[in-house]
Structures are given as C-alpha cells and as structure tokens.
Write a protein that holds these residues in place. Structure first.
Motif, PDB file in Angstrom:
ATOM      1  N   SER A   1       0.850  -1.187   0.000  1.00 40.71           N
ATOM      2  CA  SER A   1       0.000   0.000   0.000  1.00 40.71           C
ATOM      3  C   SER A   1       0.884   1.234   0.000  1.00 40.71           C
ATOM      4  O   SER A   1       2.122   1.134   0.078  1.00 40.71           O
TER       5      SER A   1
ATOM      6  N   GLU B   1     -13.505   4.242  -8.645  1.00 42.45           N
ATOM      7  CA  GLU B   1     -13.321   3.003  -7.891  1.00 42.45           C
ATOM      8  C   GLU B   1     -12.706   3.294  -6.526  1.00 42.45           C
ATOM      9  O   GLU B   1     -11.820   4.137  -6.398  1.00 42.45           O
TER      10      GLU B   1
ATOM     11  N   VAL C   1     -10.231   2.960  -3.709  1.00 48.78           N
ATOM     12  CA  VAL C   1      -8.838   2.509  -3.699  1.00 48.78           C
ATOM     13  C   VAL C   1      -8.165   2.732  -2.348  1.00 48.78           C
ATOM     14  O   VAL C   1      -6.958   2.492  -2.204  1.00 48.78           O
ATOM     15  N   GLY C   2      -8.904   3.195  -1.341  1.00 49.40           N
ATOM     16  CA  GLY C   2      -8.297   3.435  -0.042  1.00 49.40           C
ATOM     17  C   GLY C   2      -9.249   4.166   0.875  1.00 49.40           C
ATOM     18  O   GLY C   2     -10.456   4.251   0.614  1.00 49.40           O
TER      19      GLY C   2
ATOM     20  N   LEU D   1      -3.727   4.110   0.908  1.00 47.25           N
ATOM     21  CA  LEU D   1      -4.135   3.812  -0.467  1.00 47.25           C
ATOM     22  C   LEU D   1      -3.601   2.455  -0.918  1.00 47.25           C
ATOM     23  O   LEU D   1      -2.470   2.080  -0.609  1.00 47.25           O
ATOM     24  N   GLY D   2      -4.428   1.735  -1.650  1.00 45.75           N
ATOM     25  CA  GLY D   2      -4.028   0.436  -2.180  1.00 45.75           C
ATOM     26  C   GLY D   2      -4.274  -0.658  -1.168  1.00 45.75           C
ATOM     27  O   GLY D   2      -5.230  -0.637  -0.394  1.00 45.75           O
TER      28      GLY D   2
ATOM     29  N   HIS E   1      -8.078  -4.070  -1.939  1.00 47.07           N
ATOM     30  CA  HIS E   1      -8.520  -3.389  -3.161  1.00 47.07           C
ATOM     31  C   HIS E   1      -7.906  -4.006  -4.418  1.00 47.07           C
ATOM     32  O   HIS E   1      -8.525  -3.980  -5.492  1.00 47.07           O
ATOM     33  N   LEU E   2      -6.700  -4.552  -4.297  1.00 46.10           N
ATOM     34  CA  LEU E   2      -6.070  -5.174  -5.461  1.00 46.10           C
ATOM     35  C   LEU E   2      -6.744  -6.485  -5.847  1.00 46.10           C
ATOM     36  O   LEU E   2      -6.908  -6.785  -7.032  1.00 46.10           O
TER      37      LEU E   2
ATOM     38  N   GLU F   1     -11.875  -2.606 -10.030  1.00 42.70           N
ATOM     39  CA  GLU F   1     -11.302  -2.028  -8.815  1.00 42.70           C
ATOM     40  C   GLU F   1      -9.829  -2.406  -8.686  1.00 42.70           C
ATOM     41  O   GLU F   1      -8.983  -1.570  -8.349  1.00 42.70           O
TER      42      GLU F   1
ATOM     43  N   THR G   1      -6.861   0.324  -8.847  1.00 44.10           N
ATOM     44  CA  THR G   1      -5.970   0.411  -7.694  1.00 44.10           C
ATOM     45  C   THR G   1      -4.524   0.273  -8.134  1.00 44.10           C
ATOM     46  O   THR G   1      -3.648   1.029  -7.701  1.00 44.10           O
ATOM     47  N   CYS G   2      -4.259  -0.680  -9.008  1.00 41.20           N
ATOM     48  CA  CYS G   2      -2.902  -0.905  -9.495  1.00 41.20           C
ATOM     49  C   CYS G   2      -2.403   0.296 -10.293  1.00 41.20           C
ATOM     50  O   CYS G   2      -1.265   0.747 -10.118  1.00 41.20           O
TER      51      CYS G   2
END
Length: 534
Positions: free
Chosen positions: A165, A188, A190-191, A205-206, A210-211, A218, A222-223
């Motif tokens: 993250s 989306e 993402v955090g 974040l990340g 989420h991944l 999503e 996120t990526c």
C-alpha cells in the motif's frame, strides 16, 4: 492499464540490442503450457499471468518480451555509482549506436576516464533486474563486491507485491474528509482516510483488499493509481463526503482546486505557547483558531506566566484545560481547518464585569494565512480595525515558521512470498538476519524501514527511489525493487545461493545496464561505510 490474460501485449518496444556485445539477460525459456500455443510464442513465467508472447513483442506488463524465442527483461538493470572522494558526480552519456532517445540505452560510457574506475563504487539495484517469482530459483542478481575491504554480497530482485500500500502524508489543515471515508480513483474505491497526525492529513491507499478483494476494475484502477503514485506522478483522488485532491510525491497538494501553501506551525494551544511573549504588550487577547485545539492567550498558561489579565472572553466549544478549547466549529476549509469564514463566529461574547471598551484582540489561524485585529466598542462588541504593524510582524512570523505544504508518499509492503527463496533456502534465517541488522534492506537503493514484529514489512519514501522504480503485473500486483546486502560470510551462513554469486565486474561486463548517479544527501550508500559492515 488494459486487461490481459494469456496473450501478448500489442507494443513493439523491444530494444535493439545489436550494439551490445553481451546481449540481454535471458531467463530459461518456459515450457509451453498448451500444445495449442503457436511456435513463435514463448510463455512468460515472470508472474502468474503466464502471457504467451509473440516474437518481437512484450507481455501485458511491458517488462518482459520475446526476442528470438527467448524470454528477456526489456529494461536494463539500473546500477548506481556513488560520488568520488571529491564529492563530485561524474556524468555519463550514451554510447554511439545505442538505442535512440526514448528507448532504454543498453550501455553507457564514461565522460571522464575515472568515471567507473572501481566497480566497487557501483551498486546493483532491483530496478530492471527481473524476478524469479513464483519459483524457487536464485534471485536474478546475487552480486559480490567490496566495501571497506570487506567482502559483501547483494541479492537483487524485482518483488511482485500483492500485499502493499501507500501511506500518504498531506501537510495541510484543510478538511479532506471524515476519518474512514472511502477514497476513489476514477470512480473506484482505492483506499480510505486514516487518523490525522500533527499538522497533516493521512491517507491509506491500495492494499491487498482493493487489489484482489473487489471487482476486476477495482483491482486494475488500484494498481494504476499505485504505480503512478510510486513513480512520482500526479494522481487525482476524490474522498466520499470530502475533498477533491491532486496528490504527487514531493509536491504541494491541490485541495478542491487550490494549491496548498503552508503546514501549520502547531495547534492553537502550541501557537500560544510559542508566540505569547512576542504578543505581550501589543494586544490584550489572542485567539488562535484550530479545528482541534483552539488557544486563548489570557487563559493559557503562557499568558498567566506573563501576568496577562483576564479579558472575560466567552468561547464556543468544549473547554479542555485553561486556554484550550475543543470543537469550536466543524472541520472545513476555512480558518484553521474549520468551516468558519468569520472568526467572531466562535466567540459568544465578553463578560461585562471583566472586559473593557478598547480591549485589543488578535484572531489568527495556525498558519497565519487568516488574521484579523479587533477592538471592543462601548457595548463590548468587537470592531474590526487595521492591523498594527507590531502584530502584523507576529502574524508574518507564524507564516515564517510554517513549513511548505507537501505530499509525502511512503511505499509499504510485505516482502514475503517466494522472493525469499531467491535469497536463501531457509527464509526464516533471512528474516532473523534482517531483524539483527546483519542484512541491510533497500528498495531501489533507498533505505527501507523494517517494521517490528513478524515478517519482512518494509517502508520506503518514494522520493528517495529513482524515477520509474515501480511497475505492475496484471494479476494485478505492484512490482518494486528490493535489495538485501550483507557480508559474504553471513550470506553463506544463512543458507544463501553461494553458487549463484557473481562479481560486480562480471555484471558490468556482461549484462545490459544503465548507470545513474548516487548522491550521498539522498540516503546512506546501500553497502554502507558503517563499522557494523566493516
């Protein structure tokens, strides 16, 4: 990012390696997973996606390609050269015949004859090194060198991280959104917003949830967001119930279209303590507006130490201790991180038995960006007056003591998985050696903080890493460099792949590489000059 499964990516961006005498670094060719795979394809084994790549093209990650039936890492490995004894960096230029500008140069030459006079002044980073994930093979580079006449070894790889993250520290009093609010990138989640710290708002974040735990979109978004953020690019985010943000490592954040300028000098109470003596004699009362702790000079301990008499001021909010008030207003983008635009809105009035006409009052924010001066009239009502020069100087002093507002981006990852098998046959020995400081961990050469407790949880400031250190694989996961440096004897004792150790000279002579300058002010030299490494 485009969704991919088993097919190659449609980009003809393999470098022309004909000018390199050594050729590209080549992994063993993967065995076809299916008899239906065309003969001009190779199956990439650098991540679980297992792209089938046509000759002359790259896989979904743009990092691996098929060159004449061989699976190759497209980019050269990044070597770092430390400064010479004079403290001057020697610049490098491309060799004639290298790939054209815009493509990666396979080799570099020295502008000065002694630019790389000693290969031990080079450090092999994980950037462009390749990976052995998800297999048990030795890391792509296990390199020996000398530091202070001590035999050293550095194990280098590009880790594929699902458990990772970014922690983003945003220096501002501006209200970004409620704690625990979702943060979105292109719609989306993402955090989320996490706990605020002193003078800063914090974002998480990340992360693996989420991944991998949501929809495919999503995970891809996120990526995308994480790779851009790690590579020091600007990222637009929105917070549910809060602000629109533009965040970029090392840059001032943009909140609702306005670029932030200052980080507060402290909370309202701290500001009173810092500047009370400078206000003494120039005003009778000072209120420092703050979303968390609003300070009042006459009631504060600092005011009492200066024998400042009571003013009879009546504040809104919840009184904590003398001169310290909580919840004087709601959070917002107004004065001191509150939602007020009129500072008098937090004052209920003055006690007529204590206050007096002509009472002087300064109200300021914690950054000095907002400030007004008032005097009480015969009805004890504050009336705005021109700011006296002496008080204006103190407001400017507050601003002078505020550091610039910045966004700091920290990469946080669990270095687990099979990348440990690329270092040693017994991963627990690697973990224990890191905890006892026998092994130094870096990411792209930048120093990594190792979290306490179990596992190898690393945290690194992306500003200390070279540009474009981060990549991705479409599983989705983030690709980031990681290096483990230690004494050669210690590496042997922890069960390392001693048969795979190569000299730094061998890497320079045989592998596609690019040299970048290392600056001591960035962080300690990864191989160190400390006694513990001697």
């Amino acid at each position: 990012m485009t969704e991919h499964t088993k097919i190659d990516h449609s980009m003809d961006n393999l470098d022309d390696t004909t000018s390199s005498t050594s050729g590209p670094t080549v992994l063993e060719k993967s065995k076809p997973r299916s008899e239906k795979m065309a003969s001009n394809k190779v199956e990439c084994n650098a991540c679980p996606v297992l792209c089938q790549i046509t000759d002359g093209r790259t896989g979904a990650c743009d990092r691996w390609g098929n060159e004449d039936g061989n699976l190759v890492r497209i980019d050269p490995v990044i070597l770092m050269r430390r400064l010479d004894d004079t403290g001057l960096a020697t610049r490098h230029e491309p060799v004639a015949g290298d790939a054209p500008e815009g493509l990666v140069n396979a080799r570099t030459r020295d502008v000065e004859a002694n630019a790389v006079s000693d290969p031990n002044d080079l450090f092999v980073s994980g950037i462009g090194s390749g990976t052995t994930y998800p297999d048990y093979k030795p890391a792509p580079f296990i390199v020996s060198s000398k530091a202070n006449d001590v035999d050293m070894v550095t194990v280098v790889t590009e880790g594929i991280f699902s458990y990772c993250s970014f922690k983003v520290k945003i220096d501002t009093d501006r209200y970004l959104g409620p704690e625990q609010s979702n943060i979105r990138f292109k719609g989306e989640i993402v955090g989320h917003v996490t706990t605020a710290e002193y003078g800063s708002q914090m974002l998480s974040l990340g992360g693996v949830h989420h991944l991998t735990g949501g929809s495919k979109k999503e995970g891809r978004m996120t990526c995308d967001m994480m790779m851009a953020l790690g590579n020091k690019e600007a990222v637009e985010l929105s917070i549910d119930g809060g602000a629109q943000l533009v965040v970029q490592a090392g840059k001032a954040p943009i909140v609702d279209g306005v670029e932030e300028k200052r980080m507060r000098v402290g909370c309202g109470s701290a500001a009173i303590g810092i500047f009370a003596k400078q206000w003494f004699g120039h005003t009778d009362e000072v209120v420092v507006v703050d979303d968390h702790i609003t300070g009042v000079l006459s009631e504060h301990q600092a005011g009492r130490c200066l024998d400042i008499p009571p003013t009879g001021i009546k504040m809104k909010g919840r009184k904590s201790t003398p001169g310290r008030y909580f919840q004087v207003a709601n959070p917002g983008n107004g004065w001191g991180g509150t939602d007020i635009s009129d500072p008098l809105a937090i004052i209920e009035g003055f006690n007529p038995d204590v206050a007096w006409p002509g009472l002087r009052m300064l109200i300021t924010s914690t950054t000095g960006e907002h400030a007004e001066y008032y005097e009480l009239d015969d009805d004890l009502k504050p009336q705005r007056k021109p700011m006296p020069d002496a008080l204006q100087k103190t407001v400017e002093r507050i601003g002078e003591n505020c550091e610039p507002s910045l966004a700091s981006v920290l990469f946080l990852a669990g270095a687990g998985g099979s990348l440990r098998a690329g270092v040693t046959e017994n991963p627990i020995w690697l973990t224990n050696s890191i905890k006892t400081s026998l092994v130094n961990v870096t990411c792209g050469g930048a120093p990594a903080y190792i979290w306490p407790g179990g596992g190898i949880t690393v945290m690194v400031d992306v500003l200390r890493m070279p540009d474009n250190s981060f990549g991705y694989v479409p599983t989705p996961a983030i690709v980031a460099p990681i290096e483990f440096s230690m004494k050669l004897d210690d590496y042997t004792r922890l069960g390392g792949h001693a048969d795979a150790v190569r000299s730094i000279q061998d890497v320079v002579e045989k592998d596609r590489h690019r040299i970048i300058e290392w600056h001591d002010e960035n962080s300690p030299w990864p191989l160190g000059r400390k006694p513990m490494l001697a």
